[in-house]
Design a protein around this motif. Sequence first.
Motif, PDB file in Angstrom:
ATOM      1  N   ASN A 177     -22.580  25.781  46.999  1.00  0.00           N
ATOM      2  CA  ASN A 177     -22.446  26.573  48.227  1.00  0.00           C
ATOM      3  C   ASN A 177     -23.418  26.185  49.340  1.00  0.00           C
ATOM      4  O   ASN A 177     -23.990  27.049  49.998  1.00  0.00           O
ATOM      5  N   ILE A 178     -23.613  24.898  49.549  1.00  0.00           N
ATOM      6  CA  ILE A 178     -24.453  24.439  50.653  1.00  0.00           C
ATOM      7  C   ILE A 178     -23.543  23.931  51.765  1.00  0.00           C
ATOM      8  O   ILE A 178     -22.602  23.185  51.518  1.00  0.00           O
ATOM      9  N   THR A 179     -23.829  24.352  52.981  1.00  0.00           N
ATOM     10  CA  THR A 179     -23.164  23.787  54.157  1.00  0.00           C
ATOM     11  C   THR A 179     -24.213  23.081  54.988  1.00  0.00           C
ATOM     12  O   THR A 179     -25.255  23.661  55.315  1.00  0.00           O
ATOM     13  N   ILE A 180     -23.977  21.831  55.311  1.00  0.00           N
ATOM     14  CA  ILE A 180     -24.893  21.053  56.138  1.00  0.00           C
ATOM     15  C   ILE A 180     -24.518  21.279  57.597  1.00  0.00           C
ATOM     16  O   ILE A 180     -23.353  21.129  57.972  1.00  0.00           O
ATOM     17  N   VAL A 181     -25.497  21.657  58.417  1.00  0.00           N
ATOM     18  CA  VAL A 181     -25.254  21.900  59.835  1.00  0.00           C
ATOM     19  C   VAL A 181     -25.911  20.791  60.650  1.00  0.00           C
ATOM     20  O   VAL A 181     -27.097  20.502  60.475  1.00  0.00           O
ATOM     21  N   THR A 182     -25.139  20.164  61.527  1.00  0.00           N
ATOM     22  CA  THR A 182     -25.673  19.123  62.413  1.00  0.00           C
ATOM     23  C   THR A 182     -25.379  19.492  63.862  1.00  0.00           C
ATOM     24  O   THR A 182     -24.410  20.201  64.143  1.00  0.00           O
ATOM     25  N   PRO A 183     -26.209  18.999  64.805  1.00  0.00           N
ATOM     26  CA  PRO A 183     -25.968  19.320  66.216  1.00  0.00           C
ATOM     27  C   PRO A 183     -24.970  18.388  66.905  1.00  0.00           C
ATOM     28  O   PRO A 183     -24.671  18.579  68.080  1.00  0.00           O
ATOM     29  N   SER A 184     -24.471  17.371  66.188  1.00  0.00           N
ATOM     30  CA  SER A 184     -23.528  16.446  66.830  1.00  0.00           C
ATOM     31  C   SER A 184     -22.522  15.919  65.814  1.00  0.00           C
ATOM     32  O   SER A 184     -22.790  15.873  64.601  1.00  0.00           O
ATOM     33  N   ASN A 185     -21.368  15.504  66.305  1.00  0.00           N
ATOM     34  CA  ASN A 185     -20.364  14.869  65.449  1.00  0.00           C
ATOM     35  C   ASN A 185     -20.879  13.538  64.916  1.00  0.00           C
ATOM     36  O   ASN A 185     -20.558  13.142  63.795  1.00  0.00           O
ATOM     37  N   TRP A 186     -21.672  12.837  65.734  1.00  0.00           N
ATOM     38  CA  TRP A 186     -22.243  11.568  65.308  1.00  0.00           C
ATOM     39  C   TRP A 186     -23.076  11.736  64.048  1.00  0.00           C
ATOM     40  O   TRP A 186     -22.932  10.985  63.083  1.00  0.00           O
ATOM     41  N   LEU A 187     -23.951  12.750  64.023  1.00  0.00           N
ATOM     42  CA  LEU A 187     -24.784  12.982  62.848  1.00  0.00           C
ATOM     43  C   LEU A 187     -23.944  13.490  61.682  1.00  0.00           C
ATOM     44  O   LEU A 187     -24.212  13.152  60.523  1.00  0.00           O
ATOM     45  N   ALA A 188     -22.928  14.278  61.979  1.00  0.00           N
ATOM     46  CA  ALA A 188     -22.035  14.751  60.915  1.00  0.00           C
ATOM     47  C   ALA A 188     -21.373  13.569  60.208  1.00  0.00           C
ATOM     48  O   ALA A 188     -21.249  13.563  58.978  1.00  0.00           O
ATOM     49  N   ASP A 189     -20.972  12.549  60.969  1.00  0.00           N
ATOM     50  CA  ASP A 189     -20.364  11.359  60.368  1.00  0.00           C
ATOM     51  C   ASP A 189     -21.349  10.639  59.444  1.00  0.00           C
ATOM     52  O   ASP A 189     -20.970  10.118  58.397  1.00  0.00           O
ATOM     53  N   ILE A 190     -22.619  10.615  59.855  1.00  0.00           N
ATOM     54  CA  ILE A 190     -23.637   9.989  59.013  1.00  0.00           C
ATOM     55  C   ILE A 190     -23.802  10.766  57.712  1.00  0.00           C
ATOM     56  O   ILE A 190     -23.910  10.182  56.629  1.00  0.00           O
ATOM     57  N   VAL A 191     -23.808  12.102  57.809  1.00  0.00           N
ATOM     58  CA  VAL A 191     -23.924  12.930  56.607  1.00  0.00           C
ATOM     59  C   VAL A 191     -22.750  12.683  55.676  1.00  0.00           C
ATOM     60  O   VAL A 191     -22.909  12.581  54.455  1.00  0.00           O
ATOM     61  N   HIS A 192     -21.543  12.535  56.248  1.00  0.00           N
ATOM     62  CA  HIS A 192     -20.342  12.286  55.438  1.00  0.00           C
ATOM     63  C   HIS A 192     -20.433  10.982  54.660  1.00  0.00           C
ATOM     64  O   HIS A 192     -19.763  10.815  53.637  1.00  0.00           O
ATOM     65  N   LYS A 193     -21.272  10.052  55.124  1.00  0.00           N
ATOM     66  CA  LYS A 193     -21.434   8.758  54.450  1.00  0.00           C
ATOM     67  C   LYS A 193     -22.655   8.720  53.534  1.00  0.00           C
ATOM     68  O   LYS A 193     -22.918   7.709  52.911  1.00  0.00           O
ATOM     69  N   SER A 194     -23.390   9.820  53.481  1.00  0.00           N
ATOM     70  CA  SER A 194     -24.628   9.861  52.706  1.00  0.00           C
ATOM     71  C   SER A 194     -24.377  10.481  51.327  1.00  0.00           C
ATOM     72  O   SER A 194     -23.249  10.833  50.977  1.00  0.00           O
ATOM     73  N   PHE A 195     -25.465  10.665  50.543  1.00  0.00           N
ATOM     74  CA  PHE A 195     -25.318  11.296  49.231  1.00  0.00           C
ATOM     75  C   PHE A 195     -24.982  12.781  49.343  1.00  0.00           C
ATOM     76  O   PHE A 195     -24.699  13.439  48.350  1.00  0.00           O
ATOM     77  N   LEU A 196     -24.963  13.312  50.581  1.00  0.00           N
ATOM     78  CA  LEU A 196     -24.567  14.703  50.809  1.00  0.00           C
ATOM     79  C   LEU A 196     -23.088  14.837  51.154  1.00  0.00           C
ATOM     80  O   LEU A 196     -22.636  15.901  51.558  1.00  0.00           O
ATOM     81  N   LYS A 197     -22.351  13.747  51.006  1.00  0.00           N
ATOM     82  CA  LYS A 197     -20.965  13.692  51.492  1.00  0.00           C
ATOM     83  C   LYS A 197     -20.028  14.706  50.847  1.00  0.00           C
ATOM     84  O   LYS A 197     -18.981  15.033  51.408  1.00  0.00           O
ATOM     85  N   ASP A 198     -20.392  15.215  49.680  1.00  0.00           N
ATOM     86  CA  ASP A 198     -19.506  16.158  48.999  1.00  0.00           C
ATOM     87  C   ASP A 198     -19.661  17.595  49.498  1.00  0.00           C
ATOM     88  O   ASP A 198     -18.913  18.486  49.094  1.00  0.00           O
TER      89      ASP A 198
END
Length: 201
Positions: free
Chosen positions: A18-39
Motif C-alpha cells: 500500500n505505498i503510493t509514490i508521489v512525484t511533482p512531475s510526469n518526467w520524474l514519474a517516468d523515472i520511478v516507473h523504470k526504477s526498482f519502485l516500478k511495481d
Amino acid sequence: FSTRNFKRKKQTFTGLPNITIVTPSNWLADIVHKSFLKDYPVKVINNGVDIRVFRPITDANIFQKYNINLNKKLILGVASIWDKRKGLDDFILLSKKKSIDIQIILVGLNNEQMRALPDNVIGIPRTESVKELAELYSFAHVFVNPTYIDNFPTTNIEALACGTPVVTYKTGGSPEAIDLETGYVVEQGNIEQLYAAIHEV
C-alpha cells in the motif's frame, strides 16, 4: 546510501504494501516507473505557488532601486543558485545578441557573478522578498528558464501566475507547465531557437 544500505532499503521497499509514490512531475514519474519502485502506483502532484502573492501587479517600485528601464523589453531569469546547469552561460550568450530594445535581468546572483556580467545584463542578488519577485515577474515581457536539470521548476509557475509567458528548455519536467498559449519549449543549448522564441513572445 552506500551500496549495502541501498540493497537493504530496496528489500525493505519490496516488502511494504500500500505505498503510493508521489512525484511533482510526469518526467520524474517516468523515472520511478523504470526504477526498482516500478511495481508501486505513482501519482503526480505538481508543485504550486501562492496566487495571492504571485499575481499580476500593475504598480511597482523595484525598478528605480535597480535602475531598470521600463521602456525596454525585459527578459527575466530567476534562480536560487546560478551556475552552468541553470543556464547562466546561455544568458551570457544571449546578451551578446545585441538589441537596443532588450534588457536582461537575472535574480539570485552572487557578488562574483554580478561583477562578471556584461554591461547589458542587470544582476540582482538573491531576494527574500516575494513581493519584489512578483513585481519583476509581472513587468517582465518574458521569463526565460534555460535550465539543463530540473524537475518541475517553481519559477515557471510563479511567472505564469503573474501573467508572464515562459520560454524554457526541453529539460526534465520544465516544459510540463507550458502550452501553446503560455510560452515556448526549445531544445537544450540551442541559443538560436531560444533567441527566436524570446523574440516571438
